[in-house]
Design a protein around this motif. Structure first.
Motif, PDB file in Angstrom:
ATOM      1  N   LEU A   1       0.692  -1.083   0.083  1.00 48.18           N
ATOM      2  CA  LEU A   1       0.053   0.032   0.035  1.00 48.18           C
ATOM      3  C   LEU A   1       0.955   1.311   0.080  1.00 48.18           C
ATOM      4  CD1 LEU A   1      -2.673  -1.018   2.493  1.00 48.18           C
ATOM      5  CD2 LEU A   1      -3.250  -0.688   0.171  1.00 48.18           C
ATOM      6  N   LEU A   2       1.967   1.026   0.531  1.00 42.19           N
ATOM      7  CA  LEU A   2       2.867   2.180   0.581  1.00 42.19           C
ATOM      8  C   LEU A   2       3.969   2.496  -0.690  1.00 42.19           C
ATOM      9  CD1 LEU A   2       4.079   2.034   4.321  1.00 42.19           C
ATOM     10  CD2 LEU A   2       2.708   3.839   3.330  1.00 42.19           C
ATOM     11  N   GLY A   3       3.672   1.532  -1.536  1.00 38.17           N
ATOM     12  CA  GLY A   3       4.330   1.733  -2.828  1.00 38.17           C
ATOM     13  C   GLY A   3       5.368   0.683  -3.223  1.00 38.17           C
ATOM     14  N   TYR A   4       5.606  -0.077  -2.262  1.00 41.00           N
ATOM     15  CA  TYR A   4       6.700  -1.292  -2.501  1.00 41.00           C
ATOM     16  C   TYR A   4       5.894  -2.457  -2.272  1.00 41.00           C
ATOM     17  CZ  TYR A   4      10.983  -3.582  -1.621  1.00 41.00           C
ATOM     18  OH  TYR A   4      12.272  -4.241  -1.856  1.00 41.00           O
ATOM     19  N   ARG A   5       5.434  -3.129  -3.475  1.00 45.36           N
ATOM     20  CA  ARG A   5       4.915  -4.000  -3.689  1.00 45.36           C
ATOM     21  C   ARG A   5       5.976  -5.106  -4.553  1.00 45.36           C
ATOM     22  NH1 ARG A   5      -0.137  -6.359  -3.516  1.00 45.36           N
ATOM     23  NH2 ARG A   5      -0.480  -8.332  -4.891  1.00 45.36           N
ATOM     24  N   SER A   6       6.278  -6.130  -3.692  1.00 46.65           N
ATOM     25  CA  SER A   6       7.131  -6.858  -3.968  1.00 46.65           C
ATOM     26  C   SER A   6       6.934  -8.067  -5.349  1.00 46.65           C
ATOM     27  CB  SER A   6       7.586  -7.949  -2.933  1.00 46.65           C
ATOM     28  OG  SER A   6       8.416  -7.079  -2.004  1.00 46.65           O
ATOM     29  N   GLU A   7       7.589  -8.277  -6.115  1.00 44.98           N
ATOM     30  CA  GLU A   7       7.362  -8.836  -7.398  1.00 44.98           C
ATOM     31  C   GLU A   7       7.695 -10.276  -7.011  1.00 44.98           C
ATOM     32  OE1 GLU A   7       6.054 -10.635 -10.202  1.00 44.98           O
ATOM     33  OE2 GLU A   7       6.092  -8.398 -10.828  1.00 44.98           O
TER      34      GLU A   7
ATOM     35  N   ALA B   1      12.060 -10.305 -10.840  1.00 50.82           N
ATOM     36  CA  ALA B   1      11.875  -8.951 -10.376  1.00 50.82           C
ATOM     37  C   ALA B   1      13.046  -7.957 -11.281  1.00 50.82           C
ATOM     38  CB  ALA B   1      11.834  -8.328  -9.200  1.00 50.82           C
ATOM     39  N   ARG B   2      13.995  -8.730 -11.814  1.00 51.30           N
ATOM     40  CA  ARG B   2      15.057  -8.097 -12.531  1.00 51.30           C
ATOM     41  C   ARG B   2      14.899  -7.965 -14.049  1.00 51.30           C
ATOM     42  NH1 ARG B   2      20.614  -8.402 -14.166  1.00 51.30           N
ATOM     43  NH2 ARG B   2      21.913  -6.550 -13.276  1.00 51.30           N
ATOM     44  N   CYS B   3      14.579  -9.189 -14.714  1.00 56.07           N
ATOM     45  CA  CYS B   3      14.486  -9.678 -16.114  1.00 56.07           C
ATOM     46  C   CYS B   3      13.215  -9.822 -16.446  1.00 56.07           C
ATOM     47  CB  CYS B   3      15.612 -10.564 -16.346  1.00 56.07           C
ATOM     48  SG  CYS B   3      15.199 -12.294 -16.028  1.00 56.07           S
ATOM     49  N   SER B   4      12.097 -10.230 -15.666  1.00 56.57           N
ATOM     50  CA  SER B   4      10.822 -10.607 -15.994  1.00 56.57           C
ATOM     51  C   SER B   4      10.774 -11.848 -16.501  1.00 56.57           C
ATOM     52  CB  SER B   4      10.224  -9.558 -16.965  1.00 56.57           C
ATOM     53  OG  SER B   4      10.209  -8.096 -16.304  1.00 56.57           O
ATOM     54  N   LYS B   5      11.670 -12.846 -16.417  1.00 62.37           N
ATOM     55  CA  LYS B   5      11.416 -14.071 -16.778  1.00 62.37           C
ATOM     56  C   LYS B   5      10.926 -14.878 -15.862  1.00 62.37           C
ATOM     57  CE  LYS B   5      15.780 -14.132 -19.709  1.00 62.37           C
ATOM     58  NZ  LYS B   5      17.140 -14.667 -19.712  1.00 62.37           N
ATOM     59  N   LYS B   6      10.701 -16.187 -16.274  1.00 63.52           N
ATOM     60  CA  LYS B   6       9.872 -17.151 -15.359  1.00 63.52           C
ATOM     61  C   LYS B   6      10.669 -17.732 -14.312  1.00 63.52           C
ATOM     62  CE  LYS B   6       7.548 -21.444 -15.578  1.00 63.52           C
ATOM     63  NZ  LYS B   6       7.083 -22.676 -16.419  1.00 63.52           N
ATOM     64  N   LEU B   7      10.377 -17.698 -13.272  1.00 65.79           N
ATOM     65  CA  LEU B   7      10.878 -18.145 -12.094  1.00 65.79           C
ATOM     66  C   LEU B   7      11.018 -19.695 -12.071  1.00 65.79           C
ATOM     67  CD1 LEU B   7       9.529 -15.862  -9.289  1.00 65.79           C
ATOM     68  CD2 LEU B   7      11.750 -15.894 -10.293  1.00 65.79           C
TER      69      LEU B   7
ATOM     70  N   LYS C   1      16.790  -4.817  -3.391  1.00 59.58           N
ATOM     71  CA  LYS C   1      17.345  -3.675  -4.287  1.00 59.58           C
ATOM     72  C   LYS C   1      16.310  -3.847  -5.461  1.00 59.58           C
ATOM     73  CE  LYS C   1      21.215  -2.772  -7.181  1.00 59.58           C
ATOM     74  NZ  LYS C   1      22.497  -3.306  -7.558  1.00 59.58           N
ATOM     75  N   HIS C   2      16.063  -4.923  -6.049  1.00 58.78           N
ATOM     76  CA  HIS C   2      15.271  -5.055  -7.078  1.00 58.78           C
ATOM     77  C   HIS C   2      13.835  -5.153  -6.979  1.00 58.78           C
ATOM     78  CE1 HIS C   2      18.751  -4.912 -10.092  1.00 58.78           C
ATOM     79  NE2 HIS C   2      19.181  -5.780  -9.184  1.00 58.78           N
ATOM     80  N   GLY C   3      13.465  -5.221  -5.894  1.00 60.31           N
ATOM     81  CA  GLY C   3      12.118  -5.166  -5.421  1.00 60.31           C
ATOM     82  C   GLY C   3      11.483  -6.459  -5.496  1.00 60.31           C
ATOM     83  N   GLY C   4      11.909  -7.805  -5.162  1.00 63.17           N
ATOM     84  CA  GLY C   4      11.217  -8.911  -5.122  1.00 63.17           C
ATOM     85  C   GLY C   4      12.230 -10.166  -5.449  1.00 63.17           C
ATOM     86  N   VAL C   5      11.449 -11.126  -5.719  1.00 60.34           N
ATOM     87  CA  VAL C   5      12.080 -12.521  -6.221  1.00 60.34           C
ATOM     88  C   VAL C   5      12.898 -12.305  -7.547  1.00 60.34           C
ATOM     89  CG1 VAL C   5      11.847 -14.814  -6.545  1.00 60.34           C
ATOM     90  CG2 VAL C   5      10.472 -13.522  -4.917  1.00 60.34           C
ATOM     91  N   ILE C   6      13.966 -12.670  -7.598  1.00 56.51           N
ATOM     92  CA  ILE C   6      14.704 -12.832  -8.820  1.00 56.51           C
ATOM     93  C   ILE C   6      15.424 -14.221  -9.254  1.00 56.51           C
ATOM     94  CG2 ILE C   6      15.567 -10.293  -8.658  1.00 56.51           C
ATOM     95  CD1 ILE C   6      18.469 -11.294  -7.893  1.00 56.51           C
ATOM     96  N   CYS C   7      15.660 -14.289 -10.483  1.00 58.76           N
ATOM     97  CA  CYS C   7      16.210 -15.800 -10.825  1.00 58.76           C
ATOM     98  C   CYS C   7      17.603 -15.923 -10.603  1.00 58.76           C
ATOM     99  CB  CYS C   7      15.826 -15.714 -12.396  1.00 58.76           C
ATOM    100  SG  CYS C   7      16.788 -14.578 -13.437  1.00 58.76           S
ATOM    101  N   GLY C   8      18.204 -17.182 -10.780  1.00 61.25           N
ATOM    102  CA  GLY C   8      19.532 -17.641 -10.649  1.00 61.25           C
ATOM    103  C   GLY C   8      20.559 -16.771 -11.353  1.00 61.25           C
ATOM    104  N   GLU C   9      20.130 -16.574 -12.430  1.00 63.69           N
ATOM    105  CA  GLU C   9      20.806 -15.773 -13.545  1.00 63.69           C
ATOM    106  C   GLU C   9      21.077 -14.437 -13.115  1.00 63.69           C
ATOM    107  OE1 GLU C   9      20.890 -14.585 -18.343  1.00 63.69           O
ATOM    108  OE2 GLU C   9      19.676 -16.162 -17.627  1.00 63.69           O
TER     109      GLU C   9
END
Length: 246
Positions: free
Chosen positions: A148-154, A159-165, A175-183
């Motif tokens: 609600l405060l503007g920080y909704r985690s992906e 969250a970095r490259c938008s690829k499938k997890l 830093k990137h606002g959520g879950v990121i892949c291994g790459e």
């Protein structure tokens, strides 16, 4: 003549001042966060004494002076921390209050936050949760408040490259606002403090929380190791939202 303002207010903090006064920190449905001065409320014969207290939802009336807001009337709608209140429930209540106190600054109406705060305390007060699961109410509040405060985690794609997890290669990056892949995590090797290895259970829990699916969340069996990881991820998110959080 001073103008009187009325609002429903959730009390999340109180402090004694002078010999008989108090200051209540409240979050209201009409004005957002306020600090309200309650003159002589600690006196036994104060008419305000029974109408407001910490972790209560009250109907308040106040006037705006030159330097502060002064409480003129208060009536409790619901007292959430009624006795007997377990140590674990109290700890959870104060953790929620700490988030409100540290993250919400300034006077600004936010019905979403007010309703989330009320909803979370209703769950804490009414649910027959085992002590180990009470902390889920805190996480439910924390992650949805950040949203609600503007920080909704992906949590649905990188969250970095938008690829499938991929379940075997999951990391959380504040830093990137959520879950990121291994790459993408490999590219963050120089900043390991911003990248935390997590498992699929954490992602599942975060997805359920952000969907506000309390019915499912409250029934989950969460191991101690998952609890520890959820705490670390939450601290990662809080530090990223507010670097001064401690």
């Amino acid at each position: 003549m001073a103008i009187k303002y009325k609002s429903k207010a959730f009390v999340y903090k109180k402090s004694n001042v002078n010999e008989a006064d108090k200051i209540f920190s409240v979050f209201t449905d009409n004005f957002g966060r306020l600090d309200i001065f309650a003159k002589a409320i600690r006196k036994i014969n104060s008419k305000l004494r029974g109408g407001i207290d910490i972790f209560s939802l009250s109907e308040i009336e106040f006037i705006q002076g030159k330097s502060r807001k002064t409480l003129t009337d208060a009536n409790i709608i619901k007292r959430f921390a009624a006795e007997p209140y377990s140590l674990e429930k109290n700890e959870t209540a104060y953790k929620i209050a700490e988030v409100v106190d540290k993250y919400i600054k300034g006077q600004e109406k936010d019905s979403g936050l007010f309703n989330l705060l009320k909803e979370s305390f209703l769950k804490l007060d009414g649910e027959e949760l085992k002590d180990k699961k009470l902390v889920l109410v805190y996480y439910y509040f924390l992650w949805n408040a950040l949203s609600l405060l503007g920080y909704r985690s992906e949590v649905n794609e990188c969250a970095r490259c938008s690829k499938k997890l991929m379940p075997s290669q999951l990391y959380f990056s504040g830093k990137h606002g959520g879950v990121i892949c291994g790459e993408c995590a490999d590219k963050e090797k120089n900043e390991p403090e911003h990248c935390q290895k997590i498992n699929a259970d954490i992602v599942k829990i975060l997805r359920i929380i952000l969907l506000k699916d309390w019915a499912t969340l409250s029934k989950l069996k969460i191991e101690d190791s998952t609890q520890k990881s959820l705490l670390e991820v939450s601290e990662n998110a809080m530090h990223s939202f507010s670097p001064n959080y401690s």
